[in-house]
Scaffold this active site. Structure first.
Site, PDB file in Angstrom:
ATOM      1  N   ASP A 275       0.801  -1.234   0.000  1.00 20.16           N
ATOM      2  CA  ASP A 275       0.000   0.000   0.000  1.00 20.16           C
ATOM      3  C   ASP A 275       0.826   1.273   0.000  1.00 20.16           C
ATOM      4  O   ASP A 275       0.353   2.335   0.381  1.00 20.16           O
ATOM      5  CB  ASP A 275      -0.893  -0.024   1.250  1.00 20.16           C
ATOM      6  CG  ASP A 275      -0.091  -0.357   2.503  1.00 20.16           C
ATOM      7  OD1 ASP A 275       1.126  -0.107   2.497  1.00 20.16           O
ATOM      8  OD2 ASP A 275      -0.669  -0.879   3.474  1.00 20.16           O
TER       9      ASP A 275
ATOM     10  N   GLU B  16      -0.390  -9.078  -1.194  1.00 17.24           N
ATOM     11  CA  GLU B  16      -0.962  -8.550   0.056  1.00 17.24           C
ATOM     12  C   GLU B  16      -2.209  -7.707  -0.250  1.00 17.24           C
ATOM     13  O   GLU B  16      -2.375  -6.579   0.229  1.00 17.24           O
ATOM     14  CB  GLU B  16       0.055  -7.729   0.848  1.00 17.24           C
ATOM     15  CG  GLU B  16      -0.290  -7.517   2.301  1.00 17.24           C
ATOM     16  CD  GLU B  16       0.740  -6.647   3.014  1.00 17.24           C
ATOM     17  OE1 GLU B  16       0.715  -5.413   2.887  1.00 17.24           O
ATOM     18  OE2 GLU B  16       1.595  -7.210   3.719  1.00 17.24           O
TER      19      GLU B  16
ATOM     20  N   GLU C  54      -1.958   4.963   3.201  1.00 20.21           N
ATOM     21  CA  GLU C  54      -1.957   3.557   2.780  1.00 20.21           C
ATOM     22  C   GLU C  54      -3.357   3.021   2.484  1.00 20.21           C
ATOM     23  O   GLU C  54      -3.532   2.247   1.544  1.00 20.21           O
ATOM     24  CB  GLU C  54      -1.277   2.690   3.849  1.00 20.21           C
ATOM     25  CG  GLU C  54       0.226   2.915   3.982  1.00 20.21           C
ATOM     26  CD  GLU C  54       0.609   4.130   4.805  1.00 20.21           C
ATOM     27  OE1 GLU C  54      -0.297   4.817   5.357  1.00 20.21           O
ATOM     28  OE2 GLU C  54       1.817   4.432   4.888  1.00 20.21           O
TER      29      GLU C  54
ATOM     30  N   HIS D  71       6.567   4.695  13.046  1.00 23.90           N
ATOM     31  CA  HIS D  71       6.872   5.606  11.936  1.00 23.90           C
ATOM     32  C   HIS D  71       5.668   6.144  11.190  1.00 23.90           C
ATOM     33  O   HIS D  71       5.799   6.858  10.197  1.00 23.90           O
ATOM     34  CB  HIS D  71       7.764   4.891  10.921  1.00 23.90           C
ATOM     35  CG  HIS D  71       7.068   3.787  10.163  1.00 23.90           C
ATOM     36  ND1 HIS D  71       6.281   4.030   9.061  1.00 23.90           N
ATOM     37  CD2 HIS D  71       7.015   2.459  10.361  1.00 23.90           C
ATOM     38  CE1 HIS D  71       5.797   2.888   8.602  1.00 23.90           C
ATOM     39  NE2 HIS D  71       6.222   1.913   9.384  1.00 23.90           N
TER      40      HIS D  71
ATOM     41  N   ARG E  81       2.709   8.007   9.382  1.00 20.04           N
ATOM     42  CA  ARG E  81       2.422   9.414   9.065  1.00 20.04           C
ATOM     43  C   ARG E  81       1.226   9.976   9.838  1.00 20.04           C
ATOM     44  O   ARG E  81       1.243  11.123  10.278  1.00 20.04           O
ATOM     45  CB  ARG E  81       2.103   9.540   7.566  1.00 20.04           C
ATOM     46  CG  ARG E  81       3.266   9.934   6.704  1.00 20.04           C
ATOM     47  CD  ARG E  81       2.779  10.152   5.262  1.00 20.04           C
ATOM     48  NE  ARG E  81       3.734  10.901   4.464  1.00 20.04           N
ATOM     49  CZ  ARG E  81       4.865  10.411   3.975  1.00 20.04           C
ATOM     50  NH1 ARG E  81       5.203   9.170   4.204  1.00 20.04           N
ATOM     51  NH2 ARG E  81       5.670  11.169   3.251  1.00 20.04           N
TER      52      ARG E  81
ATOM     53  N   HIS F 277      13.356   4.784  12.613  1.00 25.41           N
ATOM     54  CA  HIS F 277      13.096   5.023  11.186  1.00 25.41           C
ATOM     55  C   HIS F 277      13.768   6.330  10.763  1.00 25.41           C
ATOM     56  O   HIS F 277      13.816   7.281  11.553  1.00 25.41           O
ATOM     57  CB  HIS F 277      11.576   5.097  11.014  1.00 25.41           C
ATOM     58  CG  HIS F 277      11.111   5.038   9.591  1.00 25.41           C
ATOM     59  ND1 HIS F 277      11.295   6.063   8.701  1.00 25.41           N
ATOM     60  CD2 HIS F 277      10.452   4.076   8.903  1.00 25.41           C
ATOM     61  CE1 HIS F 277      10.771   5.739   7.519  1.00 25.41           C
ATOM     62  NE2 HIS F 277      10.250   4.523   7.631  1.00 25.41           N
TER      63      HIS F 277
END
Ligand code: UD1
Ligand code: UDP
Length: 372
Positions: free
Chosen positions: A97, A119, A133, A211, A213, A244
């Protein structure tokens, strides 16, 4: 001979594509496996490529510091046009994604090239979380021709959007990658002990990653404050956080967590190092998708620091629990797992719902029987 192009760009895509690329490469008389990396990630992607000995055929080298979604999307789509014209594949594989996966699907659709989505079918039901995503996976699902869904739930999610043709439930290649990774690293215990010599393995190790967003800002600060509180409260715990490289993550983590002696902030770990450390951990505190899927195979309870997850199977199986980004809740749930052995055992012994390590084999044999 069918030309199969694998388009990927970030660390998790590389980990989940690697076993499939290797499996296709076992049949050179039937398939030519060609790889195109966008370089949406650089260092974190190159680490994985090196470990799995993958040399990309095309490298778009896109990454810019603190890139925006517009940066990767606009540059990536144009750069992919040239690759698709040069390569002329029969089928393009995209995974998951990310923005790279969306671009791979969109570019292939524009060129009338068939798309296989690895996936497929994950849905949180909330387009703002995970962001972007959830939007990417919805769009990819409607562009793809073949859908390799990890679980029955994912298949049902696709059916709810009227995506019913060419949907195959095959598990997740993340488990193939895990077994491949573990088989390679088993021989080198001493190397890993040397690498992690600053950690006290007589204490309980809490592995942390974060990590996402949608958590940037106050939620991510809360996560860090919770981690600090846990480290201050429990002296018999070592918190290990490979951070990250996103500057929005680095800034907050370093500001809040760098002064606590039992918190170890590390650079992103190479995949085998991460697996080795996870194996030695007591529990995992994360917002990562891939880690939610991997950790149950090593018998590690996962606390998911997100408000919603698309990996609902892990929650239902009892391998994972959703703790959100609220400071108190995170501290309370970690405390429970540190102090309540029956609760810990029931999570640690639950069965991983994400696959058995045969996903790549299943996909390649399915595609052997399909006219592309
Ligand atoms: C991306 C994906 C996310 C995935 C995550 C895996 C999108 C929009 N986001 O998020 O779905 O879960 O990767 O980790 O596709 N950086 C480096 N070196 C690297 C990698 C990143 O310096 O090797 C820094 C750069 O400043 C870069 C920034 O991180 O601009 C953000 O990278 P980006 O891929 O845009 O977003 P992620 O948060 O990594
Ligand atoms: N991982 C790694 N090194 C690290 C942290 C994670 O190799 O320091 C691996 C981890 O084992 C998993 C994948 O990276 O397979 C998850 O990637 P990430 O959390 O960046 O993305 P997500 O899965 O959330 O999209």
């Amino acid at each position: 001979m069918k030309k199969i192009l694998f388009v990927f760009g970030t660390r998790p895509e590389a980990i989940k594509m690697a076993p499939l690329i290797k499996e296709f490469s076992r049949f050179p008389e039937l398939f030519q496996a060609i790889t195109c990396i966008t370089g949406q990630h650089r260092h974190m992607l190159d680490q994985v490529l090196a470990f799995f000995s993958i040399t990309p055929d095309y490298d778009l080298n896109l990454m810019q510091p603190d890139q925006s979604l517009f940066d990767i999307t606009s540059k990536g789509l144009k750069a992919l046009e040239a690759v698709l014209e040069d390569c002329t594949p029969s089928l393009v594989f995209v995974q998951g994604d990310t923005t790279t996966a969306f671009l791979g699907a969109l570019g292939s659709y524009y060129k009338k090239i068939k798309v296989a989505h690895l996936e497929a079918g994950l849905r949180s039901g909330n387009r703002q979380s995970p962001f972007p995503e959830e939007g990417n996976r919805i769009m990819i699902g409607h562009l793809a021709d073949f859908h390799f869904a990890p679980t029955n739930t994912a298949q049902k999610n696709l059916a709810q959007e009227n995506i019913r043709d060419n949907v195959y439930v095959v598990g997740n290649t993340v488990i193939d990658a895990l077994y491949l990774g573990l088989s390679i690293l088993k021989e080198e215990e001493a190397t890993y002990l040397r690498f992690f010599h600053k950690l006290d393995f007589t204490k309980k190790i809490i592995l942390v990653t974060g990590h996402r967003r949608e958590s940037f800002g106050a939620p991510f600060e809360n996560i860090c404050l919770a981690i600090k509180k846990i480290a201050q409260t429990f002296e018999d715990v070592e918190v290990v956080y490979p951070v990250h490289l996103n500057p929005n993550v680095q800034g907050v983590v370093n500001r809040i967590l760098s002064d606590q002696p039992n918190i170890h902030l590390l650079a992103p770990l190479e995949y085998p190092h991460l697996l080795w450390l996870m194996e030695k951990s007591y529990l995992v505190l994360t917002d990562s998708g891939g880690i939610q899927e991997e950790a149950p195979s090593l018998g590690k309870p996962v606390l998911v620091m997100r408000e919603v997850t698309e990996r609902t199977e892990g929650i239902e199986a009892g391998t994972a629990a959703l703790v959100g980004t609220d400071r108190q809740t995170i501290v309370q749930k970690v405390t429970e797992l540190l102090q309540d052995q029956p609760v810990y055992e029931s999570m640690a012994n639950a069965v991983n719902p994400y696959g058995d390590g045969t996903t790549s084999q299943q996909i390649v044999s399915l595609l052997q029987g399909i006219q592309l």
